[in-house]
Design an enzyme around this catalytic site. Sequence first.
Site, mmCIF file in Angstrom:
data_model
loop_
_atom_site.group_PDB
_atom_site.id
_atom_site.type_symbol
_atom_site.label_atom_id
_atom_site.label_comp_id
_atom_site.label_asym_id
_atom_site.label_seq_id
_atom_site.Cartn_x
_atom_site.Cartn_y
_atom_site.Cartn_z
ATOM 1 C CG ASP A 1 -2.142 0.831 1.070
ATOM 2 O OD1 ASP A 1 -3.238 0.263 1.180
ATOM 3 O OD2 ASP A 1 -2.024 2.049 0.806
ATOM 4 C CE1 TYR B 1 -13.000 3.719 -8.913
ATOM 5 C CE2 TYR B 1 -15.377 3.363 -8.957
ATOM 6 C CZ TYR B 1 -14.134 3.091 -8.425
ATOM 7 O OH TYR B 1 -14.017 2.170 -7.418
ATOM 8 C CE LYS C 1 -12.177 -0.973 -9.694
ATOM 9 N NZ LYS C 1 -10.989 -1.272 -8.825
ATOM 10 C CG LEU D 1 -8.943 -5.436 -2.152
ATOM 11 C CD1 LEU D 1 -8.541 -6.832 -2.583
ATOM 12 C CD2 LEU D 1 -9.145 -5.402 -0.652
#
Length: 329
Positions: free
Chosen positions: A31, A149, A153, A76
Site C-alpha cells: 500500500d 472510474y 474499472k 484491491l
Amino acid sequence: MRYLVTGGAGFIGGHLIERLLEQGDTVLALDDLSTGRYENVAELESDPRFELRVASVIDHRVVEACVQECGAVFHLASAVGVRLVVEEPVKTIETIVNGTDVVLRACARYRRPILITSTSEVYGKGIKVPFSEGDDCVLGPTTTRRWAYACAKAVDEFLALAFWHQSRLPVVVARLFNTVGPRQTGHYGMVIPRFVEQALAGEPITVYGDGTQTRCFGHVADVVSALVQLIVHPRARGDVFNIGNDQEVTILELAERVRAATGSTAPIRLVPYREAYTEGFEDMKRRVPDLTKIRRLIGYEPTRDLDKILVDVIAHAIRERELRSAPRG
Ligand code: UDP
C-alpha cells in the site's frame, strides 16, 4: 498460504487481512498509504505473519518481488470514492489501469492466482434492476468525469479476463456493491460514515438530490467472507461475481435511520447535486445486485443487514470520537 493484498491498508483490505490471518494464512500487504491508512493495519503489525510494504502498485519492480514471494494475490489497490475521481481524474485513471496491468503481468509471469476487486459502478446507468453479471455496462460520455472510474474499472476487468482467455491465468473478478463497516472513512464521500459523523456531531445530514435514489449496502464482514472463498474456488476462475447485499434503501430513508440509530436531533438537509459535486454530475438512481450467481457457487448469503451495519459503524465512530477528544499524554 501467503497472500499478497494490494491496497492492504484500505478499509476493505484491512478487514480482508484480519480474516486471512484468522483462518491461518500469512499476508504481505502492499500500500502506498495514499488513500489507505496505516491505522487500518496498525494493530496487525505485531503479528509475525503480517508484513506491510509501503510502495505504489504501479512500481513494477516492487510488485514483481511481492508477487514472487506470495502464493496468490488479492488486488484491491485502486482510486477510492466518487469525490477523488472527480477531483483527481488523471491519478484515478492511472492508478486503476496501470496498477492492474502491472499486477496482472507479474501474476502471469509467476503463474499466481489473482482476484481483482471491481465495482458496481461498471453497470453505469443501466436501468434494468437488479444488475446481473452478464448485463450491459451503460456508461455516460467521456466529457463527464465520473464515468472515467467505471470505464477504467471495466478495462481492468477486460484485461483480467483476457489473461484468463489467453493463458489460463487463474483470475476472478469480484464486483463489489456499496461496501460499508467499521473504519470506513467519509473523507472520500462515502455516504454512511458521512451521515453517522454528521448525526453524532449534531450537524445537518446532507442528502444529495431529492434522496429518492437507492443503494444496497453490504457489510464488509460478509464481503470478505465471499472474497476468501472465491479466490480458491476452481469454478470461479475466468468469471465475474457480484458481491453485496440486495436490500434496497432510499438515501432519504437511510438518513432517517441513521438519525434514529444515533438518537440524534440533527436536521436532514437536501443538497442539490451541483452543490455537492460539480455541474453535470450524474448519480445512479438505483443500484441493486443480482446475487444468484454467487449464491449458486458458494452459497453466499449476506448475514448482516443495514441495522447491523449501522450498529457497527456507529459504535466505531463513537470510539473514534472519544479517542480524538481524550486528553493526550
Ligand atoms: N450521498 C448523499 N450524501 C452524502 C454522500 C453521498 O446523499 O453526504 C449519496 C450519493 O449522492 C449517492 C449515495 O449517497 O446517491 C451513495 O453515495 P456514495 O458516495 O457512498 O457511493 P456511490 O454509490 O455513489 O458510489
